[in-house]
Design a protein around this motif. Structure first.
Motif, PDB file in Angstrom:
ATOM      1  N   GLY A  56      11.615 -89.591  47.362  1.00  0.00           N
ATOM      2  CA  GLY A  56      10.922 -89.570  48.648  1.00  0.00           C
ATOM      3  C   GLY A  56      11.598 -88.678  49.672  1.00  0.00           C
ATOM      4  O   GLY A  56      11.347 -88.794  50.874  1.00  0.00           O
ATOM      5  N   ARG A  73       4.887 -93.276  48.388  1.00  0.00           N
ATOM      6  CA  ARG A  73       4.545 -93.325  49.817  1.00  0.00           C
ATOM      7  C   ARG A  73       4.556 -94.754  50.375  1.00  0.00           C
ATOM      8  O   ARG A  73       4.439 -94.961  51.584  1.00  0.00           O
ATOM      9  CB  ARG A  73       3.193 -92.663  50.084  1.00  0.00           C
ATOM     10  CG  ARG A  73       2.040 -93.335  49.395  1.00  0.00           C
ATOM     11  CD  ARG A  73       0.676 -92.800  49.817  1.00  0.00           C
ATOM     12  NE  ARG A  73      -0.347 -93.532  49.085  1.00  0.00           N
ATOM     13  CZ  ARG A  73      -0.687 -93.300  47.831  1.00  0.00           C
ATOM     14  NH1 ARG A  73      -0.121 -92.311  47.174  1.00  0.00           N
ATOM     15  NH2 ARG A  73      -1.586 -94.044  47.225  1.00  0.00           N
ATOM     16  N   GLY A  75       7.010 -96.485  50.812  1.00  0.00           N
ATOM     17  CA  GLY A  75       8.176 -96.634  51.688  1.00  0.00           C
ATOM     18  C   GLY A  75       9.165 -97.664  51.166  1.00  0.00           C
ATOM     19  O   GLY A  75       9.504 -97.660  49.997  1.00  0.00           O
ATOM     20  N   LYS A  76       9.606 -98.571  52.077  1.00  0.00           N
ATOM     21  CA  LYS A  76      10.660 -99.528  51.746  1.00  0.00           C
ATOM     22  C   LYS A  76      10.434-100.288  50.447  1.00  0.00           C
ATOM     23  O   LYS A  76      11.349-100.505  49.667  1.00  0.00           O
ATOM     24  CB  LYS A  76      10.775-100.554  52.872  1.00  0.00           C
ATOM     25  CG  LYS A  76      12.011-100.394  53.704  1.00  0.00           C
ATOM     26  CD  LYS A  76      12.146-101.573  54.648  1.00  0.00           C
ATOM     27  CE  LYS A  76      13.234-101.307  55.653  1.00  0.00           C
ATOM     28  NZ  LYS A  76      13.403-102.426  56.583  1.00  0.00           N
ATOM     29  N   TYR A  79      11.513 -97.834  47.896  1.00  0.00           N
ATOM     30  CA  TYR A  79      12.910 -97.372  47.928  1.00  0.00           C
ATOM     31  C   TYR A  79      13.908 -98.433  47.499  1.00  0.00           C
ATOM     32  O   TYR A  79      14.995 -98.088  47.035  1.00  0.00           O
ATOM     33  CB  TYR A  79      13.292 -96.856  49.322  1.00  0.00           C
ATOM     34  CG  TYR A  79      12.479 -95.679  49.768  1.00  0.00           C
ATOM     35  CD1 TYR A  79      12.280 -94.605  48.907  1.00  0.00           C
ATOM     36  CD2 TYR A  79      11.896 -95.637  51.022  1.00  0.00           C
ATOM     37  CE1 TYR A  79      11.513 -93.518  49.297  1.00  0.00           C
ATOM     38  CE2 TYR A  79      11.138 -94.562  51.420  1.00  0.00           C
ATOM     39  CZ  TYR A  79      10.947 -93.507  50.550  1.00  0.00           C
ATOM     40  OH  TYR A  79      10.195 -92.447  50.932  1.00  0.00           O
TER      41      TYR A  79
END
Ligand code: ATP
Ligand code: MG
Length: 293
Positions: A56, A73, A75-76, A79
């Motif tokens: 990312g 996409r 996100g958290k 990740y």
């Protein structure tokens, strides 16, 4: 677990935009849990760009990247399962802060509810997992630690998350031979624990032995992929053969291999430009010069 589908990266180049450069062009492959996949190819073939998109750090231009169905996409949520370790461990640390600040940042982002004492215990366990002595490395500044120690601390940081995939980009190229073996053994351990590892390298002599499968990249496209022993033992694509032959001088120009003349695999049916020559062993049409497609 990790799935790349027809992934493309187009960089804008030049001061005023307008010009573009396609660094990755329609790449598809996967990494399963508990598997190391090595991504090899000459300098500039797009390996790090793929790694950075998976992490990312740079947006995907086309296609999709998912981990267990979760897109990058997200996100958290994505990740916390995917982390990277890079060639130069020093660049991942801020020199004015103690190295263990990287652990604190993980806590603030992902585990604000965990108590300080519990967190410290988790950090010490993760540091021991990468075979470092917490008493010796915690509380030190980056310049007071060796490259191999900083590298292992980054792996320890990754272990604190609910990690599914580690992207390791040229992680061994800066290390001396014995530290390199230590870091590779560590990757082997992660694999035993069920993590997937994408091992990005142009160092074919070491590290690739860890990988069940190898993906060969050239000019941003996959030219061959399959079991490492097949790709190394019986390479189907002339580029792979050249890459293996040129181990001590990896940057020899591709043209040295001479044009391929016959297309052994064209009859096999196409899938994303690759042909399944044998079960699980894919190659791009080896005779592009004569291929009527
Ligand atoms: P190496 O083995 O040298 O690390 P690599 O396979 O990792 O090479 P990448 O770093 O992915 O190669 O670069 C692929 C291509 O994309 C190169 O031609 C590079 O110049 C180009 N490139 C990389 N980053 C950018 C950028 N931010 N803007 C424009 N072009 C870029
Ligand atoms: Mg690179």
């Amino acid at each position: 677990m990790l799935q790349l589908d027809n992934v493309t990266k187009v960089y804008k180049v030049g001061a005023f935009g307008g010009k573009t450069f396609t660094a990755v062009d329609g790449v598809s492959f996967d990494v399963r849990s508990g598997e190391v996949v090595s991504l090899i190819g000459e300098s500039g073939s797009g390996k790090s760009t793929i790694g950075r998109m998976i992490l990312g750090l740079t947006p995907v231009t086309g296609g999709s990247i998912t981990v267990d169905g979760v897109p990058v996409r997200a996100g958290k949520e994505y990740y916390r399962h995917v982390q990277g370790v890079f060639q130069d461990p020093f660049s991942c640390y801020n020199p004015v802060f103690k190295a263990d600040r990287v652990f604190q940042l993980i806590k603030e982002s992902y585990y604000p509810e965990v108590s300080r004492a519990d967190w410290d215990e988790r950090v010490r366990a993760a540091v021991r997992d990468v075979r470092l002595d917490p008493g010796q490395v915690l509380g030190r500044y980056p310049h007071q630690l060796s490259g191999g120690q900083l590298q292992r601390l980054l792996i320890a940081r990754a272990l604190l998350l609910e990690l599914k995939l580690l992207v390791a980009d040229e992680i061994t190229s800066m290390l001396d031979a014995s530290t390199r073996i230590d870091v590779l053994n560590l990757l082997a351990e992660l694999k035993e624990r069920g993590l997937g590892v994408l091992y990005v390298t142009h160092d074919l002599s070491l590290g690739t032995y860890l990988a069940e499968r190898t993906v060969v990249l050239r000019h941003g496209t996959v030219v061959e992929m399959g079991l490492t022993e097949k790709v190394f033992g019986d390479p189907l694509h002339p580029y792979t053969r050249q890459l293996l032959a040129a181990v001590p001088r990896l940057h020899a120009p591709w043209e040295d291999a001479g044009p391929a003349t016959d297309c052994r695999y064209h009859a096999g049916g196409a899938s994303g430009g690759l042909f399944e020559a044998e079960p699980g062993h894919f190659t791009a049409c080896a005779g592009l010069a004569d291929c009527p497609r």
